[in-house]
Design an enzyme around this catalytic site. Sequence first.
Site, mmCIF file in Angstrom:
data_model
loop_
_atom_site.group_PDB
_atom_site.id
_atom_site.type_symbol
_atom_site.label_atom_id
_atom_site.label_comp_id
_atom_site.label_asym_id
_atom_site.label_seq_id
_atom_site.Cartn_x
_atom_site.Cartn_y
_atom_site.Cartn_z
ATOM 1 N N GLU A 110 -0.973 22.438 -3.326
ATOM 2 C CA GLU A 110 -1.191 22.100 -4.888
ATOM 3 C C GLU A 110 -0.932 23.495 -5.592
ATOM 4 O O GLU A 110 -0.500 23.485 -6.509
ATOM 5 C CB GLU A 110 -2.990 21.724 -4.933
ATOM 6 N N CYS A 169 -8.817 20.829 -2.156
ATOM 7 C CA CYS A 169 -9.950 21.704 -1.837
ATOM 8 C C CYS A 169 -10.651 22.331 -2.953
ATOM 9 O O CYS A 169 -10.076 22.280 -4.185
ATOM 10 C CB CYS A 169 -9.656 22.832 -0.869
HETATM 11 N N1 THU Z 1 -4.838 22.281 2.299
HETATM 12 C C1 THU Z 1 -3.791 21.917 1.449
HETATM 13 O O1 THU Z 1 -2.958 22.260 1.312
HETATM 14 N N2 THU Z 1 -4.556 21.517 0.470
HETATM 15 C C2 THU Z 1 -5.958 21.284 0.180
HETATM 16 O O2 THU Z 1 -6.255 20.999 -0.727
HETATM 17 C C3 THU Z 1 -6.639 21.294 1.360
HETATM 18 C C4 THU Z 1 -6.077 22.003 2.639
HETATM 19 C C5 THU Z 1 -4.085 23.115 3.726
HETATM 20 C C6 THU Z 1 -4.224 24.327 3.969
HETATM 21 C C7 THU Z 1 -4.090 24.214 5.453
HETATM 22 O O3 THU Z 1 -2.691 24.648 5.618
HETATM 23 C C8 THU Z 1 -4.366 23.130 5.824
HETATM 24 O O4 THU Z 1 -4.295 22.312 4.704
HETATM 25 C C9 THU Z 1 -5.477 22.931 6.641
HETATM 26 O O5 THU Z 1 -6.612 23.338 6.086
#
Ligand code: THU
Length: 135
Positions: free
Chosen positions: A57, A88
Amino acid sequence: MEIDYKKLIQASIDAQKNCYAPYSKFSVGASVLCESGKIYTGANIENASFPAGICAERVAFSKAISEGEKNFVAICITNSKDSFAYPCGVCRQFLSEFGSDLVVIIAKNINEFETHKLSELLPHSFDKKICFSII
Ligand code: THU
């Protein structure tokens, strides 16, 4: 502006192919629809020093902002597990800087998706109005 959901979801799914996720093996794609009509995409980029990694994001939003975009309509988030994955907390805060009316589309696949307002996902956000009296 009317949102072409299928187009945005497909762009988000396509963006996953350029993720760098050797540790989690969890691909995330994001596509951002700007008021200009342009769509920017991003994927998660991990790092051997885990906290240095960045979510899909924030990659997509950073690409758009650094190309001069300031107004955003929607973001669509997909992942490789065919599940609904919500942004997140850090991403919610990052996105809220640019407006809490943003439509957040969480898609499992091209046909199954949910829509939320960012303000619903991050109620009572900390923002520039409170801290710096900036509107
Ligand atoms: N991740 C995202 O790209 N976006 C989020 O909102 C949550 C987590 C990714 C970070 C990491 O590379 C993987 O997901 C596992 O946490």
